[in-house]
Design a protein around this motif. Structure first.
Motif, PDB file in Angstrom:
ATOM      1  N   THR A   1       0.818  -1.220   0.000  1.00 17.54           N
ATOM      2  CA  THR A   1       0.000   0.000   0.000  1.00 17.54           C
ATOM      3  C   THR A   1       0.853   1.273   0.000  1.00 17.54           C
ATOM      4  OG1 THR A   1      -0.282  -0.588   2.317  1.00 17.54           O
ATOM      5  CG2 THR A   1      -2.232  -0.652   0.981  1.00 17.54           C
ATOM      6  N   TYR A   2       2.117   1.149  -0.400  1.00 21.24           N
ATOM      7  CA  TYR A   2       3.005   2.311  -0.290  1.00 21.24           C
ATOM      8  C   TYR A   2       2.548   3.505  -1.117  1.00 21.24           C
ATOM      9  CZ  TYR A   2       6.305  -0.663   2.152  1.00 21.24           C
ATOM     10  OH  TYR A   2       6.899  -1.493   3.054  1.00 21.24           O
ATOM     11  N   HIS A   3       1.847   3.239  -2.203  1.00 22.96           N
ATOM     12  CA  HIS A   3       1.360   4.353  -3.026  1.00 22.96           C
ATOM     13  C   HIS A   3       0.337   5.194  -2.271  1.00 22.96           C
ATOM     14  CE1 HIS A   3      -1.040   0.788  -3.607  1.00 22.96           C
ATOM     15  NE2 HIS A   3      -2.005   1.469  -4.185  1.00 22.96           N
ATOM     16  N   ARG A   4      -0.178   4.639  -1.177  1.00 20.62           N
ATOM     17  CA  ARG A   4      -1.173   5.401  -0.401  1.00 20.62           C
ATOM     18  C   ARG A   4      -0.540   6.178   0.744  1.00 20.62           C
ATOM     19  NH1 ARG A   4      -6.050   1.000  -0.182  1.00 20.62           N
ATOM     20  NH2 ARG A   4      -6.342   0.879  -2.433  1.00 20.62           N
ATOM     21  N   LEU A   5       0.780   6.172   0.807  1.00 22.50           N
ATOM     22  CA  LEU A   5       1.463   6.831   1.929  1.00 22.50           C
ATOM     23  C   LEU A   5       1.157   8.334   2.023  1.00 22.50           C
ATOM     24  CD1 LEU A   5       3.433   6.756   4.338  1.00 22.50           C
ATOM     25  CD2 LEU A   5       5.312   6.949   2.710  1.00 22.50           C
ATOM     26  N   PRO A   6       1.278   9.103   0.924  1.00 22.78           N
ATOM     27  CA  PRO A   6       0.986  10.536   1.043  1.00 22.78           C
ATOM     28  C   PRO A   6      -0.434  10.801   1.556  1.00 22.78           C
ATOM     29  CG  PRO A   6       2.134  10.099  -1.009  1.00 22.78           C
ATOM     30  CD  PRO A   6       1.779   8.761  -0.419  1.00 22.78           C
ATOM     31  N   GLU A   7      -1.391  10.019   1.041  1.00 15.58           N
ATOM     32  CA  GLU A   7      -2.781  10.197   1.478  1.00 15.58           C
ATOM     33  C   GLU A   7      -2.923   9.819   2.961  1.00 15.58           C
ATOM     34  OE1 GLU A   7      -5.402   7.291  -0.421  1.00 15.58           O
ATOM     35  OE2 GLU A   7      -6.437   7.302   1.532  1.00 15.58           O
TER      36      GLU A   7
ATOM     37  N   ALA B   1       1.139   3.251  -9.402  1.00 11.27           N
ATOM     38  CA  ALA B   1       0.610   4.437  -8.721  1.00 11.27           C
ATOM     39  C   ALA B   1       1.718   5.291  -8.105  1.00 11.27           C
ATOM     40  CB  ALA B   1      -0.382   4.010  -7.646  1.00 11.27           C
ATOM     41  N   LEU B   2       2.873   4.694  -7.860  1.00 11.01           N
ATOM     42  CA  LEU B   2       3.960   5.464  -7.252  1.00 11.01           C
ATOM     43  C   LEU B   2       4.633   6.345  -8.295  1.00 11.01           C
ATOM     44  CD1 LEU B   2       5.564   2.744  -4.949  1.00 11.01           C
ATOM     45  CD2 LEU B   2       4.666   4.940  -4.174  1.00 11.01           C
ATOM     46  N   PRO B   3       5.020   7.550  -7.894  1.00 11.21           N
ATOM     47  CA  PRO B   3       5.661   8.422  -8.882  1.00 11.21           C
ATOM     48  C   PRO B   3       7.040   7.898  -9.271  1.00 11.21           C
ATOM     49  CG  PRO B   3       5.751   9.403  -6.701  1.00 11.21           C
ATOM     50  CD  PRO B   3       4.923   8.174  -6.571  1.00 11.21           C
ATOM     51  N   LYS B   4       7.468   8.277 -10.481  1.00  9.54           N
ATOM     52  CA  LYS B   4       8.797   7.871 -10.949  1.00  9.54           C
ATOM     53  C   LYS B   4       9.847   8.799 -10.332  1.00  9.54           C
ATOM     54  CE  LYS B   4       6.584   5.344 -14.141  1.00  9.54           C
ATOM     55  NZ  LYS B   4       5.576   4.828 -13.212  1.00  9.54           N
ATOM     56  N   ALA B   5      11.022   8.244 -10.138  1.00  2.00           N
ATOM     57  CA  ALA B   5      12.129   9.081  -9.629  1.00  2.00           C
ATOM     58  C   ALA B   5      12.551  10.046 -10.727  1.00  2.00           C
ATOM     59  CB  ALA B   5      13.298   8.184  -9.251  1.00  2.00           C
TER      60      ALA B   5
END
Ligand code: 5AD
Ligand code: SF4
Length: 467
Positions: free
Chosen positions: A131-137, A161-165
Motif C-alpha cells: 500500500t506504499y502508493h497510499r502513503l501521502p494520502e 501508482a507510485l511516482p517515478k524518480a
C-alpha cells in the motif's frame, strides 16, 4: 525468497522534491533486504512529490519513516523498543511546541497491523508493503488527527501508482540500481514468514520493467539488479506476445543502451528454467553470480521445510548452470537447527556445501516464527546445538569464500567504479562476482567500467590495479 545480504540498517536518502517544498523533512530508516531498500526509494519518490526533503538526522525530521523487516526472531519487539525511544522524542518536541510524525512500513507493519497502533501511541501511520502508493494520502489523514492502518492487499498496482524518480534523484542514488520485478511468494517454506507478510506471488508487467530500466540507464545507471522474493518466478507477456520468463526478460533488458550489467536476486531452485540458465551462457551483461539458497543438504529436512526438491536435484541444477558458465559464483542461504535436524542431517548439509563450493553465503540458526508451520513442529533443536552447528558451517563456508577470493588474484576483470573508497586516493567497485574491489582513484571515475587485474585479497574485499 528474501535476500538478507543487507541486514545492516541503511538510511536511504529521499530525493529532491518535484514541487515547491513545504519545508517538511523526512528521515527514512530501512532494515532488511534489498527489496526494502527499493521500496524505501519509491516511498521517498512519493514523499518528494509531496514536497518532503530528506534529512539524515532524525532530530531534524518532521517525519520518521521506519521500513521494517520481519525475517528475524524478535523483529517486532525490536521495532516496539525503537518506537518507545521515538515516543520520548515526540513528547520532548511537543513540550517545545513542535511535533513529529512517525510511520511504520514494511513486513512488521504488515504482520502487526493494528497492534502497532495499540502498543505504540507514537505511531501515526502503519503501512504494509502493498500500500506504499497510499502513503501521502495516509499522512494527510494522519495530520488531520487520524491514526491510519493501511495493510490490506488492494487490487491496484502500487508500482504504477507510485511516482517515478527524477533523473536527478536517480543520479544521486548512484550507478547501480535495484528494480523490483516480482513480489510475494507462494512457496510456503515452513520456516518463513514472507508468504504471510508479502502475500501471493505477483510479477510486474514486462513493458513497465523495460520502461523503468530504460529510464535508469538514461539517467546514468550502468548496473541493474532485478529484485524479487522469488525473482526467477517472474513471468509475463513479452513484446512478442509470448509468455516470457526471467531469462527472456534479461535478454530484452540487455539490449537497452547503457544497461551494461544485470544481476537478479533471490532465486528458488525450482524456478531455474532452461531459458534463464542459457541467459548465463549468452549474455555478457548478465554477471556470473547466482544467489541460489538451498537451506539444507538433508532430504528429510528439505521435505520438512517444504522446499520441494532434494539435495541431489540441487546439485544437478548447479552442474547444469556450471556447464553453461563454469565461471559462475554461487551464493546461498542456510538454516541450521530446523526442527528435527539430527547430526546426520547437519552432516548432509556440510557435504552439500563441500560438493557445491560457495563463493559467498548467508547462514542462520533456525528461529521459530509464530504463524509458520515450523513453529509448531516437534523436535525443536537446543540453542547450544544450533550455535555449535552454525559455527562449524560458517567456518566451512568462510574457508570457501576465502579460497574463491584467493583464486581471483591474477585475473583480469571489468570493474564498474561505484564510489570513493574510505581513503580519498581510492575508488571502490564490484567484481563480476559481487566482491568489493578497491583500486587507485586514478583508475577512473564513478560509472566507468575499467579493465583491472586483481592483485591481492583483503579481509572482505579485493585489491586491483589498472592493466
Ligand atoms: N529462521 C532462520 N532463518 C530464516 N530465514 C528465513 N526464515 C528463517 C527462520 N525462521 C532465512 C532463510 C532465507 C533467508 C532470507 O533468511 O535462509 O533464505
Ligand atoms: Fe523464500 Fe521459501 Fe520464504 Fe518463499 S517461503 S520467501 S521461497 S524462503
Amino acid at each position: 525468497m528474501t535476500d538478507i545480504a543487507n541486514l545492516e540498517p541503511a538510511a536511504v536518502p529521499a530525493p529532491e522534491p518535484a514541487i515547491a517544498p513545504h519545508g517538511r523533512k523526512v528521515f527514512v530508516k530501512t532494515y532488511g533486504c534489498q527489496m526494502n531498500v527499493y521500496d524505501s526509494e519509491r516511498m521517498g519518490d512519493a514523499l518528494a512529490r509531496d514536497g518532503y526533503v530528506s534529512t539524515d538526522s532524525p532530530e531534524s525530521a518532521d517525519l520518521i519513516l521506519i521500513n521494517t523487516c520481519h525475517i528475524r526472531e524478535k523483529a517486532a519487539e525490536k521495532v516496539y523498543s525503537q518506537l518507545g525511544r521515538l515516543e520520548k522524542m515526540k513528547r520532548q518536541r511537543r513540550l517545545v511546541g513542535g511535533d513529529l510524525m512517525v510511520a511504520v512500513a514494511g513486513c512488521v507493519a504488515q504482520a502487526e497491523g493494528e497492534e502497532i497502533i495499540r502498543r505504540a501511541p507514537v505511531v501515526d501511520v502503519v503501512i504494509g508493503p502493498q500500500t506504499y502508493h497510499r502513503l501521502p494520502e495516509a499522512l494527510t489523514r494522519a495530520r488531520a488527527g487520524e491514526r491510519v492502518v493501511a495493510t490490506d492487499f488492494p487490487p491496484d498496482d502500487k508500482f504504477e501508482a507510485l511516482p517515478k524518480a527524477t533523473d536527478k534523484t536517480i543520479r544521486a542514488r548512484g550507478v547501480t540500481a535495484f528494480l523490483t520485478v516480482q513480489e510475494g511468494c507462494d512457496k510456503f517454506c515452513t520456516f518463513c514468514v514472507v508468504p504471510y507478510t508479502r502475500g501471493a506471488e505477483t510479477s510486474r508487467p514486462a513493458a513497465r520493467i523495460i520502461e523503468e530500466a530504460t529510464r535508469l540507464a538514461q539517467a546514468g545507471v550502468r548496473e541493474i539488479t532485478l529484485l524479487g522474493q522469488n525473482v526467477n518466478a517472474w513471468h509475463g507477456l513479452g513484446g512478442d506476445d509470448r509468455e516470457w520468463g526471467l531469462g527472456e526478460l534479461l535478454r530484452r533488458l540487455a539490449t537497452i543502451p547503457g544497461v551494461d550489467r544485470l544481476r537478479y536476486t533471490t532465486s528458488h531452485p525450482r524456478d531455474m528454467d532452461d531459458a534463464l540458465i542459457q541467459a548465463h551462457r549468452d549474455l555478457p551483461e548478465l554477471m556470473p553470480y547466482l544467489h541460489l539458497p538451498v537451506q539444507s543438504g538433508s532430504d528429510r529436512i528439505l521435505k520438512a521445510m517444504n522446499r520441494r526438491h532434494t539435495a541431489a536435484d540441487y546439485i544437478r541444477l548447479v552442474e547444469r548452470i556450471r556447464s553453461v558458465n563454469p565461471d559462475i559464483a554461487l551464493s546461498g542461504d542456510f538454516i541450521v537447527g530446523f526442527p528435527g535436524e539430527t547430526d546426520e542431517d547437519f552432516q548432509d548439509t556440510m557435504r552439500l556445501i563441500g560438493t557445491v563450493f560457495y563463493a559467498q553465503a548467508f547462514s542462520f540458526k533456525y528461529s521459530r516464527r509464530p504463524g509458520t508451520p515450523g513453529a509448531d513442529l516437534d523436535g525443536q533443536v537446543d540453542e547450544a546445538v544450533k550455535s555449535e552447528r552454525l559455527e562449524r558451517l560458517q567456518t566451512l563456508l568462510f574457508s570457501q569464500q576465502r579460497a574463491f577470493a584467493a583464486a581471483c588474484v591474477g585475473r583480469e576483470i571489468d570493474l564498474l567504479i561505484e564510489k570513493p573508497g574510505r581513503n580519498t586516493d581510492q575508488m571502490v567497485g564490484r567484481s563480476p562476482w559481487l566482491q568489493p574491489v578497491i583500486v587507485d582513484a586514478k583508475a577512473g571515475k564513478i560509472g566507468d567500467i575499467v579493465r583491472v587485474r586483481i592483485t591481492e585479497t583483503g579481509s572482505n574485499s579485493l585489491y586491483a590495479a589498472v592493466t
